[in-house]
Design an enzyme around this catalytic site. Structure first.
Site, PDB file in Angstrom:
ATOM      1  N   GLY A  21       0.878  -1.173   0.000  1.00 43.52           N
ATOM      2  CA  GLY A  21       0.000   0.000   0.000  1.00 43.52           C
ATOM      3  C   GLY A  21       0.913   1.220   0.000  1.00 43.52           C
ATOM      4  N   ALA A  22       0.639   2.136  -0.935  1.00 42.35           N
ATOM      5  CA  ALA A  22       1.589   3.222  -1.168  1.00 42.35           C
ATOM      6  C   ALA A  22       1.880   4.071   0.074  1.00 42.35           C
ATOM      7  CB  ALA A  22       1.067   4.097  -2.296  1.00 42.35           C
ATOM      8  N   CYS A  32      -8.938  -3.274  -4.601  1.00 43.86           N
ATOM      9  CA  CYS A  32      -7.678  -3.444  -3.875  1.00 43.86           C
ATOM     10  C   CYS A  32      -7.846  -3.054  -2.410  1.00 43.86           C
ATOM     11  CB  CYS A  32      -6.554  -2.658  -4.546  1.00 43.86           C
ATOM     12  SG  CYS A  32      -4.910  -3.147  -3.974  1.00 43.86           S
ATOM     13  N   ASP A  73      -1.403   4.784  -6.375  1.00 41.36           N
ATOM     14  CA  ASP A  73       0.038   4.636  -6.127  1.00 41.36           C
ATOM     15  C   ASP A  73       0.782   5.830  -6.676  1.00 41.36           C
ATOM     16  OD1 ASP A  73      -0.773   1.767  -5.637  1.00 41.36           O
ATOM     17  OD2 ASP A  73       1.385   1.751  -5.239  1.00 41.36           O
ATOM     18  N   ASN A  94      -2.921   2.889 -10.257  1.00 41.24           N
ATOM     19  CA  ASN A  94      -3.355   2.131  -9.083  1.00 41.24           C
ATOM     20  C   ASN A  94      -3.443   0.656  -9.466  1.00 41.24           C
ATOM     21  OD1 ASN A  94      -4.293   2.161  -6.293  1.00 41.24           O
ATOM     22  ND2 ASN A  94      -6.301   1.619  -7.092  1.00 41.24           N
ATOM     23  N   LYS A 118       1.589  11.326  -3.268  1.00 44.48           N
ATOM     24  CA  LYS A 118       1.430  10.292  -4.306  1.00 44.48           C
ATOM     25  C   LYS A 118       1.568  10.924  -5.697  1.00 44.48           C
ATOM     26  CE  LYS A 118      -0.533   7.094  -1.343  1.00 44.48           C
ATOM     27  NZ  LYS A 118      -1.934   6.891  -1.016  1.00 44.48           N
TER      28      LYS A 118
HETATM   29  C1  RUB Z   1      -1.922  -1.256  -3.344  1.00 45.15           C
HETATM   30  C2  RUB Z   1      -2.817  -0.336  -4.105  1.00 45.15           C
HETATM   31  C3  RUB Z   1      -3.511   0.742  -3.306  1.00 45.15           C
HETATM   32  C4  RUB Z   1      -2.630   1.998  -3.288  1.00 45.15           C
HETATM   33  C5  RUB Z   1      -3.148   3.030  -2.300  1.00 45.15           C
HETATM   34  O1  RUB Z   1      -1.137  -2.075  -4.186  1.00 45.15           O
HETATM   35  O2  RUB Z   1      -2.931  -0.385  -5.303  1.00 45.15           O
HETATM   36  O3  RUB Z   1      -4.740   1.068  -3.887  1.00 45.15           O
HETATM   37  O4  RUB Z   1      -1.307   1.666  -2.941  1.00 45.15           O
HETATM   38  O5  RUB Z   1      -3.091   2.513  -0.991  1.00 45.15           O
HETATM   39  P1  RUB Z   1      -0.120  -3.119  -3.510  1.00 45.15           P
HETATM   40  P2  RUB Z   1      -3.047   3.502   0.294  1.00 45.15           P
HETATM   41  O6  RUB Z   1      -0.922  -4.019  -2.621  1.00 45.15           O
HETATM   42  O7  RUB Z   1       0.494  -3.837  -4.679  1.00 45.15           O
HETATM   43  O8  RUB Z   1       0.912  -2.313  -2.721  1.00 45.15           O
HETATM   44  O9  RUB Z   1      -4.235   4.398   0.170  1.00 45.15           O
HETATM   45  O10 RUB Z   1      -3.129   2.573   1.456  1.00 45.15           O
HETATM   46  O11 RUB Z   1      -1.760   4.244   0.218  1.00 45.15           O
END
Ligand code: RUB
Length: 312
Positions: free
Chosen positions: A18-19, A124, A193, A203, A229
């Protein structure tokens, strides 16, 4: 370096994912590593920090939050190692704190767009997107969520667990059912992301397909994304690299070996053009995707003409 390598490994194998989480882990990793570097010359210290920064950035190529977090910490200054260490700690702690409060702020702002009785579709597992749903629920709105599995890594299972803990009624669907269920949806809320200067959103793979189905059905798509981001390097014309992950995430190696003419393609992310996005909800306000350049300029300190920054 051992602990830092462990953090890098955890980001690479998606134990930390998660980014937003990746960004915070990188800032904390650099901070903790800097504090452990022993006595030596300032130049050696700086070189070690650069090496550590490079290692972290190399772990996952798509989440722009990662280089942005590293850059935020690597802005440190100091005429001595002690001064540098203190400044690194201050910058990293500041980044982490801002990042956590950004996710909450996005929830508050985004919740205004959700009406009582809405059904929201998500894809996701995005903490920023879930923050919006949680804030709406907390504000007394009776909402329900349709969440995709998000193959091949099943991040949807994390999402349904978090929504369940919050008390939000949720349906889990297979990724290929998004268009089938779009008629029941009022609003789509997803994370990011990366956001480029032209307002495109990168994303989890499948995001663009979901946005396209929403566009066709005239349903609004909201992207929840902290300002870190947004990609300054997209101003240099650089494209965001789409991470291609191992085939074993899709099919077991021994199964794949049964075929002579089959290979696997496993991109982890895709690009959603701004035409399919109604709003990007950041911690500094809900903006149309066309305003992405403004965020990069005002909040990341890069503007047109700052091309030399790309070389740093
Ligand atoms: C995670 C993903 C999430 C973004 C945003 O991909 O696509 O939608 O990272 O997440 P992965 P957040 O599981 O491959 O890292 O809002 O938590 O930053």
């Amino acid at each position: 370096m051992k602990q830092l390598s462990e953090t890098a490994q955890k980001i690479k194998n998606m134990e930390i994912r998660g980014a937003g989480r990746i960004a915070r882990a990188a800032a904390a990793g650099l901070r903790d590593y800097s504090q452990r570097i022993g006595i030596g010359k300032l130049e050696e210290f700086n070189n070690k920090m650069i090496e550590a920064a490079r290692l972290l950035i190399s772990t996952r190529p798509t989440a722009v939050s990662l280089p942005n977090a590293v850059r935020a910490v690597m802005r440190y200054k100091g005429d001595s190692i002690d001064e540098a260490k203190a400044n690194i700690k201050e910058l990293a702690d500041g980044f982490i704190l801002n990042s956590e409060s950004a996710v909450l702020k996005i929830g508050e702002i985004g919740a205004h767009r959700i009406r009582d009785g809405d059904t929201i579709m998500t894809h996701c597992n995005s903490s920023a997107a879930i923050s919006i749903m949680a804030a709406a629920h907390k504000g007394g709105k009776n909402i329900s969520v349709i969440a995709t599995e998000s193959r091949p890594r099943w991040q949807g299972h994390l999402t349904i667990r978090q929504l369940d803990e919050t008390g939000i009624k949720t349906s889990l669907i297979v990724d290929s059912a998004v268009r089938y269920f779009m008629k029941e949806v009022d609003l789509v809320v997803m994370g990011a992301d990366a956001v480029t200067a032209n307002g495109s959103v990168i994303n989890k793979i499948g995001t663009s397909q979901l946005a396209l189905a929403a566009h066709e059905a005239r349903k609004n798509v909201i992207i929840a994304a902290e300002t870190y981001k947004f990609s300054p390097k997209s101003l240099l014309g650089e494209l965001i690299e789409i991470e291609e992950r191992n085939s074993s995430e899709v099919i077991a190696d021994e199964k794949l070996r049964e075929f002579s003419n089959v290979s696997v393609k496993n991109p982890a992310f895709d690009v959603t053009p701004r035409e399919y996005i109604d709003l990007i909800c950041t911690e500094v306000g809900a903006i149309p995707p066309e305003m992405a350049y403004f965020i990069i300029k005002e909040y990341l300190g890069w503007g047109l003409g700052d091309m030399d920054q790309g070389l740093k």
